[in-house]
Scaffold this motif. Structure first.
Motif, short mmCIF file in Angstrom:
data_model
loop_
_atom_site.label_atom_id
_atom_site.label_comp_id
_atom_site.label_asym_id
_atom_site.label_seq_id
_atom_site.Cartn_x
_atom_site.Cartn_y
_atom_site.Cartn_z
N GLN A 104 6.01 -5.69 -1.36
CA GLN A 104 4.95 -6.27 -0.84
C GLN A 104 4.57 -4.80 -0.18
O GLN A 104 3.67 -5.31 1.20
CB GLN A 104 5.51 -7.66 -0.16
N ILE B 75 0.37 -15.07 -0.88
CA ILE B 75 0.58 -13.86 -0.08
C ILE B 75 1.34 -14.36 1.55
O ILE B 75 2.48 -14.62 1.65
CB ILE B 75 -0.10 -13.09 -0.40
N ASP C 103 10.42 -6.18 -2.73
CA ASP C 103 10.17 -7.60 -3.00
C ASP C 103 8.42 -6.93 -3.79
O ASP C 103 8.15 -8.34 -4.09
CB ASP C 103 10.63 -8.45 -1.75
N ASP D 53 -1.06 -10.46 -11.32
CA ASP D 53 -1.71 -10.19 -10.10
C ASP D 53 -2.40 -9.01 -10.08
O ASP D 53 -2.08 -7.58 -10.77
CB ASP D 53 -0.66 -9.37 -9.02
N ASP E 74 0.85 -2.38 3.53
CA ASP E 74 0.89 -3.43 2.89
C ASP E 74 1.06 -2.70 1.36
O ASP E 74 -0.12 -1.53 0.93
CB ASP E 74 0.65 -4.22 3.09
N ARG F 241 9.61 -9.48 10.66
CA ARG F 241 9.19 -8.87 8.74
C ARG F 241 8.32 -7.57 9.73
O ARG F 241 7.37 -7.86 10.81
CB ARG F 241 8.27 -9.53 8.47
N HIS G 284 6.54 -0.70 -9.88
CA HIS G 284 7.04 -2.28 -8.28
C HIS G 284 7.40 -2.84 -9.77
O HIS G 284 7.75 -2.83 -10.84
CB HIS G 284 5.03 -2.68 -9.03
N GLY H 272 -0.27 -7.45 -6.65
CA GLY H 272 0.90 -8.63 -5.81
C GLY H 272 1.78 -8.24 -6.17
O GLY H 272 2.59 -7.48 -6.18
N THR H 273 2.49 -9.33 -5.52
CA THR H 273 3.87 -9.62 -5.79
C THR H 273 3.99 -10.02 -7.18
O THR H 273 5.60 -9.87 -6.94
CB THR H 273 4.32 -10.53 -4.14
N LEU I 29 -0.23 -4.49 -1.38
CA LEU I 29 -1.60 -4.88 -1.47
C LEU I 29 -3.11 -3.99 -1.52
O LEU I 29 -3.64 -3.71 -2.52
CB LEU I 29 -1.90 -6.33 -0.55
N ASP J 86 -4.92 -12.76 -6.25
CA ASP J 86 -4.36 -11.65 -5.02
C ASP J 86 -4.58 -12.21 -3.53
O ASP J 86 -4.63 -11.92 -2.70
CB ASP J 86 -5.17 -10.46 -5.21
#
Length: 1067
Positions: A971, A336, A969, A677, A986, A1045, A925, A664-665, A988, A398
């Motif tokens: 994320q 990540i 993306d 992920d 985030d 970001r 997602h 995950g992404t 995650l 992850d």
């Protein structure tokens, strides 16, 4: 007869290029789809490219011997090899026996003298026996034919034997399996070609008149501006972006079936099918996604030149040098945080580095967690030689764990909570002797660690408990490496041993499934490319030669061998892949690069010199950074131009990133970067109450970039909002049923992408000065239930505001049709991702209607909910539809047969959660496996296979969520609240990363009743989003810096942010 020399046969398939062969496959697919079966079989035969075993079996079972032989002759002759000879002989023998059995002796004699005599040389006795059969009244009187059955049974036995001979025949190698191709691929390519020609017309018209494929298309000049009021002459769908930093945005092109549907609603003879292929050239560009090339077909001769441009952006610039305490032997970037590097060294030392700043975040020498619990063999080995090396080091998918395999017995797992907060999680005495490699895998969402060692075994361990799950035995030499992978829902592991044997295992106790020989019969390591579609290996043979090859994993043979490696290598090579396009290897004191599709060495870099003979190398996931080991314990960080920007931007963040578990992404398989992920339960259950994580708070307009879009005097509150898939416009639906479209001008904005730096204009065609307006018959504007869905190519809109469902043409703003008058009232809409002819319609009557707009009929009616349906979302990968109702029920439907697959209810791990009914918004997602659910008091992420809650978040008592969405993306999660606050989590772990107060983007004179009702994420810029307000306005927000970001801004605790705000007010 001797086996023929396959290389000397003048078959077209042996000399044609790969692209020519693929074109033939596309033509074969087209013939099959259009029903030209006979033509298809003739082309198979003439090209020798694909042997249709099913067709051959039909001819044999039906006794069409001449046709079967004619078809077979297109691939092999009688005397090509022993297998071919056997195939022809058995077929002709059966034909001979059937003639005798039916008392047709004259015909049998003809077969014997014409067809079977060719086999008599060397087999005189057999030929005599067959001749003697002519004298029998019943062939079963012969001892060898006493068990001869009827014709049907004998043919069935024969085809079974023939299949074995064909599969064993090297001539048929690679010709028995038709490649997996998306349906109607040839039509897609033709449509893309037409679209490419159309967008290069001097004066492209919205409804081009295309009547022939025999000539290039050119639009005739149009005398009046019927298409746009702006000076921008390109339509929305043709405004393809030219650059993007987001590599995981949703497809922006219309599918083939979607275009067939919508084209039929206008004039199918004249409509241009703007059909994109998500796989077309996304692998040929550096940072562009498939969205950015939807209208582009790269000429075959241009692909290599395009690749040269990419090669110039390979990481070659040394931007950082790290100093370890001993030579690095294994490295891995965080999956990540792309500037965090994990390093293992020759003396067992583990280091964690922030390559952006050059700072060391964690350092630990080898030590045993519980020496007394270790085996006597390990203790003896350690006493005899205390030097322990790291053989392999790897992040979990992850990034919450990393594992280290050591040269003596031990594997250690560490838990990483962020920064230097790292603790040892597990210690496993995995093998007797050296542990040579390790990998993570997650079959069935359970995190496993796979190890291999000098004891000739491969073992699988539970990463949570350390319990052993499987032991795979079968290698006869130490196992050198492991490579887990998932393909078509089958989980398996490749393992390689030092004697050059490659085996594949499933997660069971049935032993190895395949056994291959590695090139050179020596050390080799296998890795899947970033896209998990291509398999490579690199190693050193017994003869000292080095091999870098690509495998056909299905057939088990080497597809291509790359040139340029040093001929004699004294140690194993380190290699890596990046961007699903490039290979790199450390060899002969330099780093060498190859294009995956070209066996010739492409380019090299010395990385400033002073590299060992075979340097250790590792790309970060984006391919923008490359870590290379150097002499004197150094690690050089090489970067592309983008990598330099990434390094600088991440170096500005305060402290090291906090790493948490969650979704995950990217969906990956294989090595650490190639695993699915998932959220693993060893890091705790889903959040059951809000946590006071550190986050950045924005309270002032100068702390971010925001832009108010031009308002429309007729617009009421914005109830639906989306970016068009091309990223250069925003579409909104107001509560009074009108649609607004803002488009960014290209002449001020070179990329034409939505941005806060340039104001867009309200767009509508000159040919239609009326806005797109939904039906409101029988409903009140302020009480209407509004919803819409946009086609993938941004051409058509399906929308409803409490009345009938309308289908609009975005180019003309014209209503093309209206369907399904209430009651019941439409509450949500979703277009099928594979066929936009199909619309899923959620109703307030608790049912879901599957409507085929092209056929203008109801395909199916889904019954299962008991309350109003408010959320619908399709998963393209899982091929399912997920629905939710106000009673918190979730149902997963099969998107083909429309049957119910599973159902459940939202899981609220919070006693204070209100039971009051609330609309549920659903969004998948980008991995298409997990989905976001949004309620007024609840954000959660679920996985679709078991409807298990991965993570959830609850706001404070007084906070109410109005809407939320994933960033493009995957994320981040953007959320809006009824107090005007915007929050950025985030994805995650649903940790709050940034909070934007209403004062940062709304004027001070704004009414307290004005707040964001809906939020939309840019499809290609992961840090940009837009909000629609209750007063009809729309704002776009971005971080201050271009390419900045939200989650990389300095983290500030909540209390300190408030104290600073008070100080600012006092000043």
């Amino acid at each position: 007869m001797e086996v023929g020399d396959l290389g000397t046969r003048n078959k077209g398939c042996l000399v044609m290029s790969t692209l020519s062969a693929e074109l033939l496959f596309l033509i074969l697919q087209f013939f099959d789809e259009e029903g030209y079966k006979e033509t298809s079989h003739k082309l198979q035969c003439e090209s020798g490219l694909y042997f249709d075993m099913k067709y051959f079996e039909e001819m044999v079972l039906e006794g069409r011997w001449d046709e079967a032989e004619k078809y077979l002759s297109g691939f092999t002759k009688v005397d090509d090899n022993k297998y071919s000879t056997k195939i022809y002989f058995e077929m002709r023998k059966q034909k001979f026996l059937e003639a005798l059995d039916s008392k047709e002796h004259a015909r049998a004699l003809g077969i014997l003298m014409k067809d079977l005599k060719v086999f008599s040389a060397g087999y005189e006795e057999l030929f005599k026996e067959m001749t003697r059969l002519l004298t029998f009244n019943d062939i079963r009187e012969h001892d060898l034919l006493s068990t001869y059955g009827n014709t049907e049974s004998e043919r069935s036995i024969l085809i079974t034997e023939l299949k074995k001979f064909i599969e064993a025949n090297p001539i048929f190698h690679g010709k028995l399996k038709f490649p997996s191709i998306r349906r109607q691929r040839l039509r897609r390519l033709l449509n893309q070609s037409l679209n490419w020609q159309h967008i290069h017309c001097a004066d492209p018209r919205p409804d081009p008149d295309i009547k022939s494929l025999f000539e290039d298309h050119v639009c005739k000049p149009c005398s009046s501006l019927l298409f746009s009021q702006s000076t921008d002459n390109h339509s929305l769908v043709m405004s393809a972006p030219t650059s993007s930093t987001c590599r995981h945005s949703s497809p922006s092109t219309i599918t083939d079936s979607e275009r067939r549907h919508f084209g039929a609603l206008t004039n199918p003879a004249t409509a241009v099918e703007v059909i994109g292929d998500p796989d077309n050239v996304s692998n040929r560009t550096t940072f562009k996604t498939s969205d950015e090339v939807t209208s582009t077909i790269t000429h075959l001769d241009q692909s290599y030149r395009l690749g040269l441009t990419i090669a110039n952006d390979l990481p070659k610039n040394v931007v950082q040098i790290l100093n370890e305490i001993s030579p690095p032997v294994s490295m891995d970037f965080h999956p990540i945080w792309h500037t965090i590097l994990l390093v293992g060294t020759q003396i067992g030392h583990i280091g964690l580095w922030d390559v952006s700043s050059g700072g060391n975040l964690f350092s630990r020498n080898f030590q045993v967690l519980d020496f007394e619990a270790c085996s006597e063999a390990f203790k003896a080995a350690l006493v005899k030689d205390s030097l322990v090396s790291v053989n392999a080091i790897l992040w979990s998918p992850d990034g919450s764990l990393f594992g280290a395999a050591f040269s003596k017995h031990i594997v250690q797992l560490y838990l990483c909570r962020g920064g230097n907060d790292i603790s040892q999680q597990l210690e496993i005495e995995a093998h007797d002797g050296s542990v040579n490699d390790l990998a993570f895998s997650a079959p069935h969402h359970k995190l496993l660690v796979i190890t291999c060692g000098d004891d000739k075994t491969v073992k699988v361990w539970d990463a949570i408990t350390g319990n052993k799950c499987y032991t795979f035995e079968g290698h006869t030499a130490p196992v050198f490496s492991v490579c887990p992978h998932t393909k078509e829902h089958v989980n398996f592991i490749f393992s390689t041993s030092v004697d050059g044997k490659i085996k594949a295992w499933l997660y069971d106790t049935l032993g190895a499934r395949v056994d291959y020989d590695a090139p050179g019969f020596g050390y080799t390591k296998m890795v899947y490319s970033a896209g998990t579609q291509r398999l490579f290996s690199c190693g050193t043979g017994k003869d000292g030669k080095s091999y870098l090859v690509e495998w056909d994993e299905s057939e088990g043979y080497v597809k291509r061998t790359y040139k340029g490696l040093k001929k004699h290598c004294l140690s194993s090579l380190h290699f890596d892949t990046t961007k699903n396009r490039f290979l790199a290897a450390g060899d002969d004191h330099i780093v060498k690069f190859w294009d995956m599709d070209n066996v010739e060495l492409w380019t090299t870099t010395k990385a400033g010199g002073d590299l060992p003979e075979n340097p250790c190398i590792r790309f970060n996931k984006e391919g923008s950074l490359l870590a290379v080991s150097a002499n004197e314990n150094k690690i050089k960080i090489l970067a592309t131009n983008y990598g330099v920007c990434l390094q600088k931007s991440e170096s500005r963040s305060v402290g090291a990133p906090r790493v948490v578990s969650g979704i995950g992404t990217e969906k990956k398989n294989g090595d650490m970067r190639d695993l699915e992920d998932v959220k693993f339960n060893h890091l705790g259950e889903a959040n059951i109450k809000p946590k006071s994580w550190n986050f950045f708070e924005i309270n002032r307009p100068f702390q971010c970039q925001s832009l108010q879009l031009p308002a429309h005097m007729k617009a009421n509150k914005i109830v639906r909002l989306t970016y068009i898939n091309a990223g250069n416009a925003i579409l909104a639906l107001a509560s009074n049923a009108i649609h607004l479209l803002w488009k960014w001008p290209k002449y001020h904005n070179l990329s034409s992408q939505a941005t806060t730096r340039v104001s867009p204009y309200l767009w509508q065609p000159r040919s239609n000065l009326q806005l797109m307006t939904n039906d409101l018959v029988g409903t009140k504007a302020d009480e209407s239930v509004s919803c819409f869905a946009l086609s993938k190519n941004d051409s058509y809109l399906v929308s409803a505001s409490g009345g009938m469902i309308s289908l609009f043409n975005i180019f003309s703003f014209k209503s093309m049709m209206t369907i399904m008058p209430p009651p019941p009232v439409t509450t949500c809409l979703a277009l099928h991702p594979q066929d936009n002819n199909i619309v899923a319609v959620g109703m307030d009557s608790s049912c879901i209607v599957i409507y085929n707009v092209r056929a203008n009929k109801v395909e199916s009616k889904l019954v299962g909910h008991s309350k109003r349906v408010t959320g619908l979302a399709f998963s393209d990968i899982m091929n399912v539809l997920v629905s939710a109702d106000v009673g918190n029920q979730i149902i997963v439907w099969d998107a083909n047969e429309w049957g119910k697959k599973r159902e459940g209810y939202l899981q609220f791990h919070c006693e204070k959660m209100s039971e009051a009914p609330s609309d549920i918004h659903i969004q998948f997602h980008q991995d298409q496996i997990h989905f976001l659910t949004v309620l007024e008091k609840h954000l959660a992420i679920y996985e679709v296979t078991e409807l298990r809650c991965i993570k959830q978040w609850f706001p404070g008592v007084s906070s109410v969520i109005s809407h939320a969405t994933f960033s493009c993306d995957g994320q981040m999660v953007y959320a809006s609240f009824v107090d005007g606050t915007l929050a950025i989590f985030d994805a995650l772990n649903l940790d709050l990363r940034c909070r934007i107060s209403a004062s940062a983007y709304l004027p001070l004179i704004t009414s307290l009743n004005v707040y964001p009702l809906v939020i939309a994420a840019h499809p290609q810029k992961p840090t940009q989003f837009a909000v629609g307000l209750t007063d009809g306005r729309v704002y776009v927000l971005e971080p201050l810096e271009t390419g900045g970001r939200w989650d990389m801004l300095p983290f500030v605790g909540e209390e300190s942010a408030k104290e600073r705000l008070i100080k600012d007010d006092l000043n």
